[in-house]
Design a protein around this motif. Sequence first.
Motif, PDB file in Angstrom:
ATOM      1  N   PRO A  19       3.737  -0.992  -7.413  1.00  0.00           N
ATOM      2  CA  PRO A  19       2.415  -1.267  -7.996  1.00  0.00           C
ATOM      3  C   PRO A  19       1.278  -1.317  -6.976  1.00  0.00           C
ATOM      4  N   CYS A  20       1.608  -1.396  -5.700  1.00  0.00           N
ATOM      5  CA  CYS A  20       0.560  -1.541  -4.674  1.00  0.00           C
ATOM      6  C   CYS A  20       0.629  -0.432  -3.626  1.00  0.00           C
ATOM      7  N   SER A  21       1.464   0.551  -3.839  1.00  0.00           N
ATOM      8  CA  SER A  21       1.664   1.556  -2.797  1.00  0.00           C
ATOM      9  C   SER A  21       2.015   2.902  -3.424  1.00  0.00           C
ATOM     10  N   GLY A  22       1.036   3.806  -3.397  1.00  0.00           N
ATOM     11  CA  GLY A  22       1.253   5.155  -3.939  1.00  0.00           C
ATOM     12  C   GLY A  22       0.978   6.193  -2.865  1.00  0.00           C
ATOM     13  N   ALA A  23       0.361   7.309  -3.287  1.00  0.00           N
ATOM     14  CA  ALA A  23       0.045   8.376  -2.332  1.00  0.00           C
ATOM     15  C   ALA A  23      -0.853   7.845  -1.215  1.00  0.00           C
ATOM     16  N   ASP A  24      -1.741   6.908  -1.574  1.00  0.00           N
ATOM     17  CA  ASP A  24      -2.644   6.315  -0.572  1.00  0.00           C
ATOM     18  C   ASP A  24      -1.849   5.707   0.597  1.00  0.00           C
ATOM     19  N   HIS A  25      -0.797   4.933   0.268  1.00  0.00           N
ATOM     20  CA  HIS A  25       0.002   4.310   1.330  1.00  0.00           C
ATOM     21  C   HIS A  25       0.891   5.343   2.045  1.00  0.00           C
ATOM     22  N   GLU A  26       1.301   6.396   1.329  1.00  0.00           N
ATOM     23  CA  GLU A  26       2.053   7.457   2.020  1.00  0.00           C
ATOM     24  C   GLU A  26       1.182   8.080   3.110  1.00  0.00           C
ATOM     25  N   ILE A  27      -0.095   8.333   2.762  1.00  0.00           N
ATOM     26  CA  ILE A  27      -0.996   8.948   3.755  1.00  0.00           C
ATOM     27  C   ILE A  27      -1.244   7.994   4.919  1.00  0.00           C
ATOM     28  N   LEU A  28      -1.433   6.707   4.607  1.00  0.00           N
ATOM     29  CA  LEU A  28      -1.720   5.775   5.715  1.00  0.00           C
ATOM     30  C   LEU A  28      -0.494   5.605   6.621  1.00  0.00           C
ATOM     31  N   HIS A  29       0.704   5.653   6.039  1.00  0.00           N
ATOM     32  CA  HIS A  29       1.899   5.583   6.890  1.00  0.00           C
ATOM     33  C   HIS A  29       2.005   6.831   7.771  1.00  0.00           C
ATOM     34  N   ALA A  30       1.599   7.986   7.207  1.00  0.00           N
ATOM     35  CA  ALA A  30       1.608   9.219   8.002  1.00  0.00           C
ATOM     36  C   ALA A  30       0.578   9.128   9.131  1.00  0.00           C
ATOM     37  N   ILE A  31      -0.611   8.554   8.842  1.00  0.00           N
ATOM     38  CA  ILE A  31      -1.633   8.384   9.888  1.00  0.00           C
ATOM     39  C   ILE A  31      -1.101   7.447  10.974  1.00  0.00           C
ATOM     40  N   ASP A  32      -0.469   6.334  10.557  1.00  0.00           N
ATOM     41  CA  ASP A  32       0.099   5.384  11.536  1.00  0.00           C
ATOM     42  C   ASP A  32       1.118   6.083  12.441  1.00  0.00           C
ATOM     43  N   HIS A  33       1.885   6.990  11.835  1.00  0.00           N
ATOM     44  CA  HIS A  33       2.936   7.679  12.569  1.00  0.00           C
ATOM     45  C   HIS A  33       2.361   8.768  13.493  1.00  0.00           C
ATOM     46  N   LEU A  34       1.433   9.581  12.956  1.00  0.00           N
ATOM     47  CA  LEU A  34       0.910  10.725  13.719  1.00  0.00           C
ATOM     48  C   LEU A  34      -0.193  10.332  14.697  1.00  0.00           C
ATOM     49  N   PHE A  35      -1.018   9.380  14.264  1.00  0.00           N
ATOM     50  CA  PHE A  35      -2.168   8.974  15.094  1.00  0.00           C
ATOM     51  C   PHE A  35      -2.195   7.454  15.201  1.00  0.00           C
ATOM     52  N   PRO A  36      -1.225   6.877  15.927  1.00  0.00           N
ATOM     53  CA  PRO A  36      -1.113   5.412  15.972  1.00  0.00           C
ATOM     54  C   PRO A  36      -2.393   4.754  16.484  1.00  0.00           C
ATOM     55  N   GLY A  37      -2.709   3.607  15.905  1.00  0.00           N
ATOM     56  CA  GLY A  37      -3.872   2.849  16.370  1.00  0.00           C
ATOM     57  C   GLY A  37      -5.195   3.328  15.797  1.00  0.00           C
ATOM     58  N   THR A  38      -5.158   4.224  14.793  1.00  0.00           N
ATOM     59  CA  THR A  38      -6.394   4.768  14.213  1.00  0.00           C
ATOM     60  C   THR A  38      -7.268   3.667  13.605  1.00  0.00           C
ATOM     61  N   ALA A  39      -6.698   2.846  12.767  1.00  0.00           N
ATOM     62  CA  ALA A  39      -7.445   1.758  12.114  1.00  0.00           C
ATOM     63  C   ALA A  39      -6.400   0.828  11.530  1.00  0.00           C
ATOM     64  N   ASN A  40      -6.831  -0.333  11.016  1.00  0.00           N
ATOM     65  CA  ASN A  40      -5.798  -1.223  10.491  1.00  0.00           C
ATOM     66  C   ASN A  40      -5.414  -0.874   9.045  1.00  0.00           C
ATOM     67  N   HIS A  41      -4.340  -1.503   8.577  1.00  0.00           N
ATOM     68  CA  HIS A  41      -3.699  -1.149   7.310  1.00  0.00           C
ATOM     69  C   HIS A  41      -4.679  -1.043   6.134  1.00  0.00           C
ATOM     70  N   GLY A  42      -5.443  -2.110   5.914  1.00  0.00           N
ATOM     71  CA  GLY A  42      -6.311  -2.146   4.733  1.00  0.00           C
ATOM     72  C   GLY A  42      -7.473  -1.174   4.806  1.00  0.00           C
ATOM     73  N   GLU A  43      -7.995  -0.966   6.027  1.00  0.00           N
ATOM     74  CA  GLU A  43      -9.090   0.009   6.173  1.00  0.00           C
ATOM     75  C   GLU A  43      -8.590   1.390   5.759  1.00  0.00           C
ATOM     76  N   LEU A  44      -7.382   1.730   6.220  1.00  0.00           N
ATOM     77  CA  LEU A  44      -6.813   3.030   5.869  1.00  0.00           C
ATOM     78  C   LEU A  44      -6.438   3.078   4.386  1.00  0.00           C
ATOM     79  N   ALA A  45      -5.952   1.955   3.842  1.00  0.00           N
ATOM     80  CA  ALA A  45      -5.557   1.940   2.422  1.00  0.00           C
ATOM     81  C   ALA A  45      -6.759   2.273   1.537  1.00  0.00           C
ATOM     82  N   GLY A  46      -7.909   1.678   1.844  1.00  0.00           N
ATOM     83  CA  GLY A  46      -9.115   1.945   1.053  1.00  0.00           C
ATOM     84  C   GLY A  46      -9.544   3.397   1.153  1.00  0.00           C
ATOM     85  N   LEU A  47      -9.608   3.898   2.380  1.00  0.00           N
ATOM     86  CA  LEU A  47     -10.017   5.286   2.622  1.00  0.00           C
ATOM     87  C   LEU A  47      -9.060   6.271   1.923  1.00  0.00           C
ATOM     88  N   CYS A  48      -7.758   6.045   2.096  1.00  0.00           N
ATOM     89  CA  CYS A  48      -6.770   6.966   1.526  1.00  0.00           C
ATOM     90  C   CYS A  48      -6.769   6.881  -0.005  1.00  0.00           C
TER      91      CYS A  48
END
Length: 352
Positions: free
Chosen positions: A242-271
């Motif tokens: 209920p709290c993690s869809g494509a948005d969280h898949e993208i943010l996990h990919a960003i964390d993996h490919l470009f570590p340190g980009t931004a924090n979890h919630g900032e990326l969750a909103g953007l994604c």
Amino acid sequence: MPLLARMVGTPLVVEVGSGAIAALAPLLADRRISSGGHVAIAVGPGQGAQIAEVLRPQLANADISIIDEGSVEEAMALARRLRSGFYDAIVGIGGGRVLDVAKYAASISGLPMVAVATSLAHDGLASPVASLTEGGRKMSFGVVMPLAVVVDLDYVRRSAPQMRRSGIGDAVSNLSAIADWELAHRVNGEALDGLAITFARAGATAILDRTDTIDDDDFLVSLADALVLGGLAMAVAGSSRPCSGADHEILHAIDHLFPGTANHGELAGLCALFVTHLRGDAEPAAHLAGCLVRHGLPTRPADVGLTNEQFAHAVHHAPATRPDRFTLLEHLALSEEEVRARVDAFAVALDR
Ligand SMILES: [Zn+2]
């Protein structure tokens, strides 16, 4: 009459207010979690020393340890210490990392866990999920629900603005996650859980249109409520669905490919904004963008220092981060070129 109901594992105690850390010993005793204060306390490296100072006089029997990595190894080491002593409970005090390590250690050692949140950066404070690194990679683990969840507003108020904003992004991203779940239901017949959706959506919509800010206590209380509701939604669903869809898949990919980009919630909103746009939901996308802009959260890849190309690379890589989850990305199955075109169109739409 048949008892047609279900049991949901929720915290026994949820308290949002000022002075929670200073009143921790009475809370543990009053709630019959620990009368003699024989608890293990995990704190973070930042405010940890200061928090330990506040706790010493009231919890002389407590064993305080500092958590700094947020890794599985660290949680296992903590669990070993818990098993070698005699403790009534483990109390995690801090932001995400400390709470996640304490939740995982509590699960392994079979001790109840008390979560004392000093920031509102994401919805992990009252959830049965811990996000820890293993071999350098961020992974999610199912863990026990905290027995008590306490949010200390004195500390939250003093936390960095970026941390307080971040929780907003994580809370409102639920709306996109729910849309993904409903899509999986329509396309694949995946079972929905109406109660989990109600909790997740109530938290998100309570935040979406608020005009007060992270500097207002009333807003912070609502944000804490929203994050607790997100955790309960996950407890009801038995997963982060209920709290993690494509948005969280993208943010996990960003964390993996470009570590340190931004924090979890900032990326969750953007994604979540990108996915809502990709879904073609113009009105919800405008609504979500309005909320993110109002609170100074990122709305375009450039705001977190990513090029459109890098963001598109993460979107293309995203489904691989969660092979078992069906979202809009798996449904559309866009090629790398198509993803790039959609990301460019998203950036152009935001500039209008
Ligand atoms: Zn999240």
